[in-house]
Design an enzyme around this catalytic site. Structure first.
Site, short mmCIF file in Angstrom:
data_model
loop_
_atom_site.label_atom_id
_atom_site.label_comp_id
_atom_site.label_asym_id
_atom_site.label_seq_id
_atom_site.Cartn_x
_atom_site.Cartn_y
_atom_site.Cartn_z
N GLY A 1 0.82 -1.20 0.00
CA GLY A 1 0.00 0.00 0.00
C GLY A 1 0.86 1.25 0.00
O GLY A 1 2.06 1.22 0.31
N CYS A 2 0.25 2.37 -0.34
CA CYS A 2 1.03 3.61 -0.51
C CYS A 2 1.64 4.08 0.80
O CYS A 2 2.85 4.33 0.88
CB CYS A 2 0.17 4.69 -1.16
SG CYS A 2 -1.39 5.02 -0.31
N TYR A 3 0.82 4.21 1.85
CA TYR A 3 1.38 4.63 3.14
C TYR A 3 2.41 3.63 3.63
O TYR A 3 3.47 3.99 4.14
CB TYR A 3 0.28 4.75 4.20
CG TYR A 3 -0.57 5.98 4.10
CD1 TYR A 3 -0.02 7.26 4.23
CD2 TYR A 3 -1.95 5.89 3.93
CE1 TYR A 3 -0.82 8.40 4.18
CE2 TYR A 3 -2.76 7.02 3.87
CZ TYR A 3 -2.19 8.27 3.99
OH TYR A 3 -2.97 9.39 3.95
N ALA A 4 2.07 2.34 3.49
CA ALA A 4 2.97 1.30 3.98
C ALA A 4 4.34 1.40 3.31
O ALA A 4 5.38 1.20 3.94
CB ALA A 4 2.35 -0.07 3.75
#
Lengths: 343, 343, 343, 343
Positions: B147-150
């Protein structure tokens, strides 16, 4: 009450002019600007034509003392320290919006501001005054208005620090709109650089740090250091300040909420949000509110506090008017009954 | 290599199309979208006319298996979990950009996503793959893209966690542009609400939290909890992730810098900034870079790490192409040699 | 082909660097900047680190002539006029992006630019070259690249003017993003002024006016005057140009559409929109496209034409590369096969 | 004076609430919203907490007639036409901000709004009222407030049209911020689409066209057609309207300036700019001003007029209060003495 403003063409000065235009008990008697003296304000700012337009006069302290009851210094740090002296000597009331009279210590100022301090005998005449924690003192004729970041941080932390609830380090991640940096020109405030961007600057080096720790330790000696980051986000106005603290002991959400509400009982300009609700930036922009919300993480025992203000109002001009109201004995919200613009 | 994309009209799918248009060794063989099947892409997105325009086909797995070498799922969580099954059954390679195959645990998924999970026998076929830490495995035919934040968080923390340098709580204050929320309509993505605003949402409740802790604990069992805030800032693209960690022991800036450089030696897409320099958001937007800078506070022993990515590229489509390149044995930067747009 | 760029740190120069990075048949052999000579490009622009980074060299014409095949001048007006002379004397090919070689008339230049012109004997060596209307000439070794506004206007009006369809006055209402004004600092490009604002400047006084009328009259002698407004809108990139013309006689929409399509037959970078569809700004930003749409008002016999470009690409660097391709005999879209960024 | 607002949660309704909060002679007696009845306003808009917060009541005409002196309809077109009827029947004063009562002709309304008109016998009760050209009439109890674009256009053209100075076609190129489209959700108002973009919509098809021509022909029968373009620019508030007209005969700049000043003598909310100065958008946003500037082109005999307003204030709620003041005999600027926000 007749009010003179020095530094009238900066963002802070312009905001003072706007707020005093609607003040029921004070009026602007004169605007002063050395760089623009002789011009009408509307020549520089056409939007003021027919509303708040006035002649810009030179900065002459004798004239000002003779023609107003109080002077508001909306001048940059390093300028106020020079201009204020005359007024102090003449015992003419001053509210200074710069950082120049926030410390009782010349060295501390000079370390963080990299500028010559006003002499100590003038510093000690000033009171650093957060209006929510105002107590009338002998010095209240000379008021040092808190900085924008410091306002958001101190109002957000006061309930915890005054009650000694925090364990160790306080982590502050503050974001500001571009007006926070004033109207001077630099690549960082060029539209093409600032737009669609976010930048973190002066990590642990911002000049509001000693102002914050000075007040925190006044409330509770333990809190003498903070982790402090300041960023620019692509908005014109507003500070969105996120703070993370580890609590000394586990607390219920209800309990924490009560502590905040208790601290700001009858403080009109601090709005504690309903439980678990966090404020967004826009809900205060255009007003003198400081809205505070918090979320507690039971797993990590970290309390996150979000505090939002309009940097030019609650963080500068609005707070100065609030301090003026307290000084003059006017109702605290005179000239400050503002509805956030939102749209 | 012939590539099919499902979910072609979302932001992630569009970005995949753009990147593959310039890929030297892979080409788009077909675009699929159930909602828009039968239309040309340019009817929905006129900017693609004459460049990346193609017919949008319905999502038919048999057809896709017969006509491409790999399928990229740019579908939302809850949709991938359904669509992927056929391809797994047919052993047709898949890279999934959604959250649906990131856990080995149905319950964990269902708790955080509030959606029905794909069955465990399918979950276990997938490898969660950060390309910088890629190791070829039996499962690498089915790849779950982070995922993007991850991505921003894990690349920023990896050197510290892998070396077990952090004491206790990890505080993450992540800010994202509006494209992070996708093209679906809501008041929070309405221009009038998002512009000039900043909002903090899903405090400690974001669905990337278990994905992050799953990987952190895989690196070092201690780090099973984080403090995680996600905010929207008024930009279209980009994640600016600020992380605060207390170090187990004092470290020199040089030492910390070395550890980061060591971790990302020969990792083209992670650019460790010069000492004391922090990246701004724009320096990666439009590219597959993750830029990382850090500032150490000796007083508080807090290390602040800033990690920035383009959420649609390194945080989604770019990383997926990077994973595709690793899968196919292509040079890692095929199709990803992008200059950040900056202006 | 080895290409030197002078004025490498301005917006135009940076965009040239980005485009040439992906050019299959040309490469940057050197970057030059008098103000930043000796520095690496990434010291000024960290986003170029590891991608387009290079040493910035001083502007020394002998060195450049010896080390490259062509020089691109991305220098401001008033600087090119001085720097170009040496290269012309040495018959070293030049593409100039400034306004300094767009006229055959020193006086005309000096009237509109308020700067000293290059001598006529140099002016006459240059060809003003819109690549869509390129015809190889003896002078094509020295190319003057059209201005950004002029590009949007001329491509939008060419079909009408070349066919002599317009009655009287041409009204042009052009809007530009802030990068159009370059990176120099001014109150008008300060974020706080430009954000949430729109400003109309230089009404009928913009220096692109004589460039436009010079080309219009070259196509059809009648069109020697225009009504020309230029505005700033709060975006970084892009020109949105709306033009209003009264037609000599009533025309059908089909007929007008045909005329536009005919003019740009096989011109890859001009995309005539489907009938009645108007382009939006974003559908070209990040690309070398000029998209043109029109709406005809039968009642008033007014045809409105909308022409949109990325001011830094089709309006500057992209068009320069297109001219370079034509000069060198490369495919016209070498290095210019760009997908608009859109999101 | 007790004022009820229907449609309280839309942008127009919210702005009315904000303005009336500071009105010295009128107060909000009740807010009404069918969709949100029973909620407090602050549940939907937290920024109103403690300032303009009130219970939202259902829309019940009997209750409203009994409890207020006038009702402001901030409801969308198609809704006002239905809700107003009861109040007209009961002779309860109404100011309607929608387009529903702007024509005396059902068919004209239905053609342009594609909605069922209110019956003619109700239409004829209403007066379309630009406050600057107000004359008290028998109908002034039922007021139709002008549309936002129409306001900017009509105030900008009135001096020319009333004096019959224009030859032929009037070309209007109007740009609006996103709040002009209201709070309903659509891809065109999604942040990712609207940000960094400009779009021209409804060319020659905007429903304000007949409202504009109706008023122009009332002033001078010749001007029965306009060329009218409306665009969205990425700001929240404001209309920037550029108009181009060919004059019947050459005029001096002084003469034109005089005509404008004469028309708006003693009209506080129209500020004619100094000669050759054009207003920017921000100098009116946050206020009830309409600022007008012009530039005359002697070569083409074209006069360009720029007229700027805040679409939610002078273009909607502010103008409605101005009309209310005229209706009630209050000073025209009651509640409207607003300083543009500018920063």
């Amino acid at each position: 009450m007749d009010v003179s403003i020095i530094g009238s063409t900066g963002y802070g000065g312009m905001e003072l002019t706007k707020l005093l235009h609607k003040h029921p008990n004070a009026r602007i008697s004169s605007l002063h600007s050395d760089s623009a003296a002789g011009q009408m304000l509307s020549e520089i700012y056409p939007h003021t034509d027919g509303v708040t337009d006035m002649l810009l006069r030179p900065v002459e302290s004798d004239w000002i003392v003779a023609n107003s009851d109080i002077v508001l210094l909306a001048t940059p740090s390093g300028v106020s320290s020079r201009l204020a002296l005359d007024f102090v000597d003449k015992k003419h009331p001053v509210i200074d919006l710069s950082g120049d009279f926030r410390f009782m210590d010349e060295k501390l100022y000079e370390k963080w501001y990299q500028k010559k301090s006003a002499p100590y005998r003038y510093l000690k005449e000033f009171t650093y005054q957060i209006p929510e924690f105002f107590k009338k003192t002998a010095n209240s004729r000379f008021i040092s208005n808190p900085g924008c970041y410091a306002t958001a941080v101190l109002l957000g932390l006061a309930p915890l620090v005054q009650n000694n609830l925090i364990e160790e380090t306080i982590i502050i991640d503050a974001k500001s709109g571009l007006s926070g940096a004033g109207k001077s020109l630099s690549q960082s405030s060029h539209f093409v650089n600032a737009h669609d961007n976010m930048t973190l600057y002066k990590a642990n080096q911002h000049q509001h740090i000693p102002e914050i720790t000075q007040q925190l330790t006044a409330w509770s000696a333990t809190y003498d250091k903070i982790q402090f980051s300041t960023s620019l986000i692509p908005v014109s106005r507003g500070i969105f300040c996120t703070m993370y603290v580890q609590l000394r002991e586990k607390k219920s959400v209800d309990n924490l909420h009560d502590i905040y509400q208790q601290t700001y009982l009858n403080k009109k300009f601090v709005r504690i949000q309903p439980k678990e609700r966090l404020p967004d930036l826009k809900q205060v922009v255009g007003s003198n509110y400081c809205d505070i919300g918090m979320v507690y993480n039971e797993k990590t025992n970290v309390l996150m506090i979000v505090s939002v203000i309009d940097n030019l109002i609650k963080g500068a001009a609005g707070q100065a008017i609030q301090n003026l109201n307290l000084f003059a004995g006017f109702p605290e919200d005179d000239g400050l009954d503002l509805v956030p613009s939102y749209f």
